[in-house]
Design a protein around this motif. Structure first.
Motif, PDB file in Angstrom:
ATOM      1  N   ASP A   1     -23.354  -1.837 -64.967  1.00  0.00           N
ATOM      2  CA  ASP A   1     -24.771  -2.164 -64.813  1.00  0.00           C
ATOM      3  C   ASP A   1     -25.034  -2.902 -63.509  1.00  0.00           C
ATOM      4  O   ASP A   1     -26.136  -2.864 -62.969  1.00  0.00           O
ATOM      5  N   SER A   2     -24.008  -3.559 -62.982  1.00  0.00           N
ATOM      6  CA  SER A   2     -24.176  -4.418 -61.809  1.00  0.00           C
ATOM      7  C   SER A   2     -23.993  -3.688 -60.481  1.00  0.00           C
ATOM      8  O   SER A   2     -24.212  -4.270 -59.414  1.00  0.00           O
ATOM      9  N   ASP A   3     -23.600  -2.410 -60.526  1.00  0.00           N
ATOM     10  CA  ASP A   3     -23.270  -1.695 -59.285  1.00  0.00           C
ATOM     11  C   ASP A   3     -23.489  -0.208 -59.518  1.00  0.00           C
ATOM     12  O   ASP A   3     -22.830   0.392 -60.367  1.00  0.00           O
ATOM     13  N   TYR A   4     -24.373   0.410 -58.751  1.00  0.00           N
ATOM     14  CA  TYR A   4     -24.676   1.819 -59.013  1.00  0.00           C
ATOM     15  C   TYR A   4     -23.655   2.765 -58.382  1.00  0.00           C
ATOM     16  O   TYR A   4     -23.624   3.959 -58.693  1.00  0.00           O
ATOM     17  N   VAL A   5     -22.787   2.270 -57.504  1.00  0.00           N
ATOM     18  CA  VAL A   5     -21.706   3.090 -56.931  1.00  0.00           C
ATOM     19  C   VAL A   5     -20.399   2.278 -56.930  1.00  0.00           C
ATOM     20  O   VAL A   5     -19.848   1.960 -55.880  1.00  0.00           O
ATOM     21  N   PRO A   6     -19.858   1.939 -58.088  1.00  0.00           N
ATOM     22  CA  PRO A   6     -18.705   1.044 -58.138  1.00  0.00           C
ATOM     23  C   PRO A   6     -17.450   1.616 -57.489  1.00  0.00           C
ATOM     24  O   PRO A   6     -16.634   0.855 -56.943  1.00  0.00           O
TER      25      PRO A   6
END
Length: 222
Positions: A156-161
């Motif tokens: 949820d915290s990063d759209y391209v982890p």
């Protein structure tokens, strides 16, 4: 007589390599360079793709679609660490530090139909990316899809982890839109990999023309 041409294009068009400045984390790219200080109106003063030397390395193509006995992985399929290990076992290969690893999803078969190619592509998962970068120590990771990783994001915290992990945290460049169909057809899984991107000063990516030279089989003593 004379003929001349001009080119204008997005640096991430077609087969290309992502520089370490393409994605950062918390305002900083690889090696802790903050965008506020090093990103200007003429690109990056640090981490630009012009710093990349030509790549000459052992290349390994992992055919994840064939592993699952499919022509193409399903929409949104996320490649796992187990997929990587199973594919290596199936192809009788072991990864070595410094390898260039290319993942075949089969999605390139839709390339001529842009909307279908971009719609819900399968891609690399974060756990598998960590295995490649940390455990195997590979130098570059690539795939035949649009953005290497699968969407929607695992976090949820990063759209391209996967991008932020490989580029900003591990310093591993990414190759995208690699054409792997001929290698898959001929079952060429190990090769000499040679490629050099355009030296675009301050850019976060560059077009790339990879060449795969199959390794000659070793002679056997009788």
């Amino acid at each position: 007589s004379y003929s001349g041409s001009a080119i204008s294009m997005y640096s991430h068009t077609g087969t290309h390599i992502d520089a370490l400045s393409h994605f950062g984390l918390n305002g900083k790219i690889w090696n802790g360079f903050p965008a506020a200080k090093y990103l200007g109106d003429r690109g990056w003063q640090r981490g630009g793709v012009e710093k990349f030397p030509p790549i000459v390395a052992r290349g390994v193509m992992l055919d994840i679609a064939a592993l699952h006995q499919q022509a193409m992985l399903p929409d949104g399929y996320r490649i796992t660490k187990d997929d990587i290990l199973a594919s290596l076992a199936r192809q009788r290969l072991q990864l070595q530090p410094g390898d260039v690893v290319l993942l075949r999803t089969g999605r390139m078969q839709r390339y001529e139909r842009a909307a279908a190619y971009m719609d819900s592509p399968p891609g690399l998962g974060l756990e598998a990316a960590k295995y490649l970068a940390e455990d195997a120590g590979v130098m570059v990771v690539g795939a035949d899809n649009l953005s290497l990783e699968a969407f929607p994001s695992e976090l949820d915290s990063d759209y391209v982890p996967v991008h932020t992990y490989l580029l900003a945290q591990r310093g591993v460049p990414i190759i995208e839109l690699a054409y792997l169909e001929e290698l898959a057809k001929d079952r060429v899984y190990e090769f000499a990999f040679i490629a050099a991107g355009l030296r675009l000063r301050g850019a976060d990516a560059a077009p790339l023309r990879p060449i795969a030279i199959p390794l000659l089989p070793q002679s056997k003593e009788h």
